[in-house]
Design a protein around this motif. Structure first.
Motif, PDB file in Angstrom:
ATOM      1  N   LEU A  97       0.829  -1.206   0.000  1.00 34.77           N
ATOM      2  CA  LEU A  97       0.000   0.000   0.000  1.00 34.77           C
ATOM      3  C   LEU A  97       0.862   1.254   0.000  1.00 34.77           C
ATOM      4  CD1 LEU A  97      -2.755  -0.904   2.644  1.00 34.77           C
ATOM      5  CD2 LEU A  97      -2.835  -1.206   0.154  1.00 34.77           C
ATOM      6  N   PHE A  98       0.476   2.215  -0.840  1.00 37.62           N
ATOM      7  CA  PHE A  98       1.075   3.547  -0.788  1.00 37.62           C
ATOM      8  C   PHE A  98       0.370   4.415   0.244  1.00 37.62           C
ATOM      9  CE2 PHE A  98       1.411   2.642  -5.546  1.00 37.62           C
ATOM     10  CZ  PHE A  98       2.627   1.998  -5.392  1.00 37.62           C
ATOM     11  N   ARG A  99      -0.943   4.209   0.364  1.00 38.70           N
ATOM     12  CA  ARG A  99      -1.773   4.975   1.277  1.00 38.70           C
ATOM     13  C   ARG A  99      -2.795   4.037   1.903  1.00 38.70           C
ATOM     14  NH1 ARG A  99      -3.896  10.547   1.536  1.00 38.70           N
ATOM     15  NH2 ARG A  99      -5.952  10.483   2.527  1.00 38.70           N
ATOM     16  N   PRO A 100      -2.695   3.720   3.199  1.00 42.03           N
ATOM     17  CA  PRO A 100      -3.657   2.830   3.843  1.00 42.03           C
ATOM     18  C   PRO A 100      -5.067   3.422   3.822  1.00 42.03           C
ATOM     19  CG  PRO A 100      -1.678   3.082   5.188  1.00 42.03           C
ATOM     20  CD  PRO A 100      -1.597   4.106   4.099  1.00 42.03           C
ATOM     21  N   LEU A 101      -6.050   2.546   3.695  1.00 40.61           N
ATOM     22  CA  LEU A 101      -7.449   2.958   3.703  1.00 40.61           C
ATOM     23  C   LEU A 101      -7.898   3.249   5.131  1.00 40.61           C
ATOM     24  CD1 LEU A 101     -10.168   3.296   2.196  1.00 40.61           C
ATOM     25  CD2 LEU A 101     -10.545   0.835   2.580  1.00 40.61           C
ATOM     26  N   THR A 102      -8.482   4.416   5.355  1.00 39.94           N
ATOM     27  CA  THR A 102      -9.016   4.795   6.660  1.00 39.94           C
ATOM     28  C   THR A 102     -10.474   5.207   6.509  1.00 39.94           C
ATOM     29  OG1 THR A 102      -8.187   7.057   6.377  1.00 39.94           O
ATOM     30  CG2 THR A 102      -6.783   5.520   7.581  1.00 39.94           C
ATOM     31  N   THR A 103     -11.176   5.302   7.629  1.00 43.90           N
ATOM     32  CA  THR A 103     -12.602   5.600   7.630  1.00 43.90           C
ATOM     33  C   THR A 103     -12.894   6.940   6.960  1.00 43.90           C
ATOM     34  OG1 THR A 103     -12.881   4.332   9.655  1.00 43.90           O
ATOM     35  CG2 THR A 103     -14.627   5.896   9.103  1.00 43.90           C
ATOM     36  N   ASN A 105     -12.247   7.952   4.045  1.00 43.12           N
ATOM     37  CA  ASN A 105     -11.109   8.441   3.274  1.00 43.12           C
ATOM     38  C   ASN A 105     -10.814   7.421   2.181  1.00 43.12           C
ATOM     39  OD1 ASN A 105      -8.764   9.950   2.522  1.00 43.12           O
ATOM     40  ND2 ASN A 105      -8.557  10.617   4.658  1.00 43.12           N
ATOM     41  N   TYR A 106      -9.673   7.551   1.521  1.00 41.00           N
ATOM     42  CA  TYR A 106      -9.349   6.613   0.461  1.00 41.00           C
ATOM     43  C   TYR A 106      -7.973   5.999   0.687  1.00 41.00           C
ATOM     44  CZ  TYR A 106      -6.052   9.840  -1.787  1.00 41.00           C
ATOM     45  OH  TYR A 106      -4.975  10.663  -2.057  1.00 41.00           O
ATOM     46  N   GLY A 107      -7.752   4.839   0.047  1.00 38.90           N
ATOM     47  CA  GLY A 107      -6.470   4.165   0.086  1.00 38.90           C
ATOM     48  C   GLY A 107      -6.061   3.730  -1.302  1.00 38.90           C
ATOM     49  N   MET A 108      -4.744   3.461  -1.474  1.00 36.07           N
ATOM     50  CA  MET A 108      -4.221   3.091  -2.790  1.00 36.07           C
ATOM     51  C   MET A 108      -3.011   2.189  -2.605  1.00 36.07           C
ATOM     52  SD  MET A 108      -2.958   5.623  -5.882  1.00 36.07           S
ATOM     53  CE  MET A 108      -4.602   6.329  -5.996  1.00 36.07           C
ATOM     54  N   GLY A 109      -2.819   1.266  -3.533  1.00 33.40           N
ATOM     55  CA  GLY A 109      -1.689   0.358  -3.428  1.00 33.40           C
ATOM     56  C   GLY A 109      -1.229  -0.135  -4.782  1.00 33.40           C
ATOM     57  N   LEU A 110      -0.435  -1.195  -4.760  1.00 32.79           N
ATOM     58  CA  LEU A 110       0.085  -1.805  -5.979  1.00 32.79           C
ATOM     59  C   LEU A 110       0.172  -3.308  -5.759  1.00 32.79           C
ATOM     60  CD1 LEU A 110       1.463  -1.647  -8.805  1.00 32.79           C
ATOM     61  CD2 LEU A 110       3.641  -1.467  -7.577  1.00 32.79           C
ATOM     62  N   ALA A 111      -0.309  -4.078  -6.738  1.00 35.62           N
ATOM     63  CA  ALA A 111      -0.214  -5.532  -6.708  1.00 35.62           C
ATOM     64  C   ALA A 111       0.377  -6.004  -8.031  1.00 35.62           C
ATOM     65  CB  ALA A 111      -1.582  -6.165  -6.483  1.00 35.62           C
ATOM     66  N   ALA A 112       1.193  -7.057  -7.963  1.00 41.51           N
ATOM     67  CA  ALA A 112       1.796  -7.627  -9.170  1.00 41.51           C
ATOM     68  C   ALA A 112       2.038  -9.102  -8.936  1.00 41.51           C
ATOM     69  CB  ALA A 112       3.106  -6.918  -9.509  1.00 41.51           C
ATOM     70  N   PHE A 128       0.003  -6.609 -13.357  1.00 41.89           N
ATOM     71  CA  PHE A 128       0.033  -5.663 -12.244  1.00 41.89           C
ATOM     72  C   PHE A 128      -1.243  -4.848 -12.286  1.00 41.89           C
ATOM     73  CE2 PHE A 128       1.108  -2.648 -15.494  1.00 41.89           C
ATOM     74  CZ  PHE A 128       0.644  -1.425 -15.011  1.00 41.89           C
ATOM     75  N   TYR A 129      -1.637  -4.281 -11.160  1.00 41.35           N
ATOM     76  CA  TYR A 129      -2.765  -3.361 -11.134  1.00 41.35           C
ATOM     77  C   TYR A 129      -2.654  -2.466  -9.906  1.00 41.35           C
ATOM     78  CZ  TYR A 129      -4.668  -6.809  -7.861  1.00 41.35           C
ATOM     79  OH  TYR A 129      -4.840  -7.669  -6.817  1.00 41.35           O
ATOM     80  N   ILE A 130      -3.357  -1.354  -9.968  1.00 42.70           N
ATOM     81  CA  ILE A 130      -3.404  -0.399  -8.859  1.00 42.70           C
ATOM     82  C   ILE A 130      -4.793  -0.474  -8.234  1.00 42.70           C
ATOM     83  CG2 ILE A 130      -3.294   2.044  -8.205  1.00 42.70           C
ATOM     84  CD1 ILE A 130      -1.364   2.441 -10.556  1.00 42.70           C
ATOM     85  N   PRO A 131      -4.905  -0.988  -7.009  1.00 41.79           N
ATOM     86  CA  PRO A 131      -6.192  -0.996  -6.322  1.00 41.79           C
ATOM     87  C   PRO A 131      -6.417   0.311  -5.565  1.00 41.79           C
ATOM     88  CG  PRO A 131      -4.608  -2.229  -5.037  1.00 41.79           C
ATOM     89  CD  PRO A 131      -3.875  -1.721  -6.248  1.00 41.79           C
ATOM     90  N   THR A 132      -7.587   0.889  -5.738  1.00 43.70           N
ATOM     91  CA  THR A 132      -7.966   2.115  -5.025  1.00 43.70           C
ATOM     92  C   THR A 132      -9.306   1.871  -4.336  1.00 43.70           C
ATOM     93  OG1 THR A 132      -6.861   3.481  -6.679  1.00 43.70           O
ATOM     94  CG2 THR A 132      -8.419   4.586  -5.230  1.00 43.70           C
TER      95      THR A 132
END
Length: 234
Positions: A97-103, A105-112, A128-132
């Motif tokens: 995760l680049f930015r953890p998901l909080t209440t 708010n939003y979160g973002m990460g990277l999976a491959a 690969f994909y970017i989950p938001t």
């Protein structure tokens, strides 16, 4: 000596935890991934039966997050088509995760990772994909999007992959899910389902119905799944 005993105990607990589990990308039952990880220093296993008109699949995807911000998934599937066993599937994936998901708010990460599909004659592919993810209404509603690419090893073709999904809390333990996902070529897939926490944050069961747009009758399926999450033990 004491340190060695502690390490051996942790390894034993890990083996026991997964030995009792039955034979992700995303948290079951969604295919569209979320910007969340398995609990820090814990493991989980997502297992499910995917029952289609022509082929049935049995999946198991164990995942662990030993350090807190990196989740490793290694698993796969067994497949049976028209009463005959097919070759299985393999999934190896890393996620952070680049930015953890909080209440609220939003979160973002990277999976491959690398994957093969169930069925004879299927080749492997890297992706690969970017989950938001977006939290709304104090975590009672979640919206998820995925955007990435997959490259087939056999034909060396790269395709866009995408997904959009939602989770809605209907009771304290019950969630409804709806999603659509696919590639830049071919018809999209849709899926509707429910997930229920038998033991909150540790034992979850789920079920879905899905199909492919334009082929609703021929491509429809039903899935039934179980998700088990261990307490932190690393």
């Amino acid at each position: 000596m004491l340190h060695s005993l502690i390490v051996m105990l942790k390894i034993s607990l890990f083996i026991v935890a997964f030995a009792i589990l039955p034979s992700a990308w995303a948290a079951r039952p969604m295919v569209t991934d979320d910007a969340r990880l398995t609990d820090a220093q814990a493991c989980q296993t997502e297992s499910w039966m995917h029952l289609g008109r022509q082929r049935n699949e049995l999946w198991s995807l164990p995942a662990c997050n030993p350090g807190g911000n990196f989740e490793l998934t290694v698993g796969g599937a067994l497949a049976r088509t028209s009463g005959q066993m097919d070759s299985g599937a393999l999934v190896v994936q890393g996620k952070t995760l680049f930015r953890p998901l909080t209440t609220n708010n939003y979160g973002m990460g990277l999976a491959a990772g690398y994957t093969t599909a169930p069925g004879n004659g299927q080749s492997g592919a890297t992706y690969f994909y970017i989950p938001t993810s977006l939290s709304l209404a104090d975590d009672r509603i979640f919206l998820h999007t995925n955007l990435g690419a997959i490259r087939s090893r056999e034909d060396r073709e790269t395709r866009l992959i995408w997904g959009i999904g939602s989770e809605i809390q209907t009771t304290e333990r019950l969630y409804a899910i709806a999603e659509s996902y696919g590639q830049d070529k071919g018809s999209a897939f849709v899926q509707l389902g429910l997930r229920y926490w038998i033991v909150p944050n540790h034992i979850q069961v789920d079920t879905t119905w899905g199909s492919q747009l334009g082929h609703i009758r021929d491509e429809r399926w039903l899935s039934i799944g179980l998700r088990l999450i261990t307490p932190p033990f690393f």
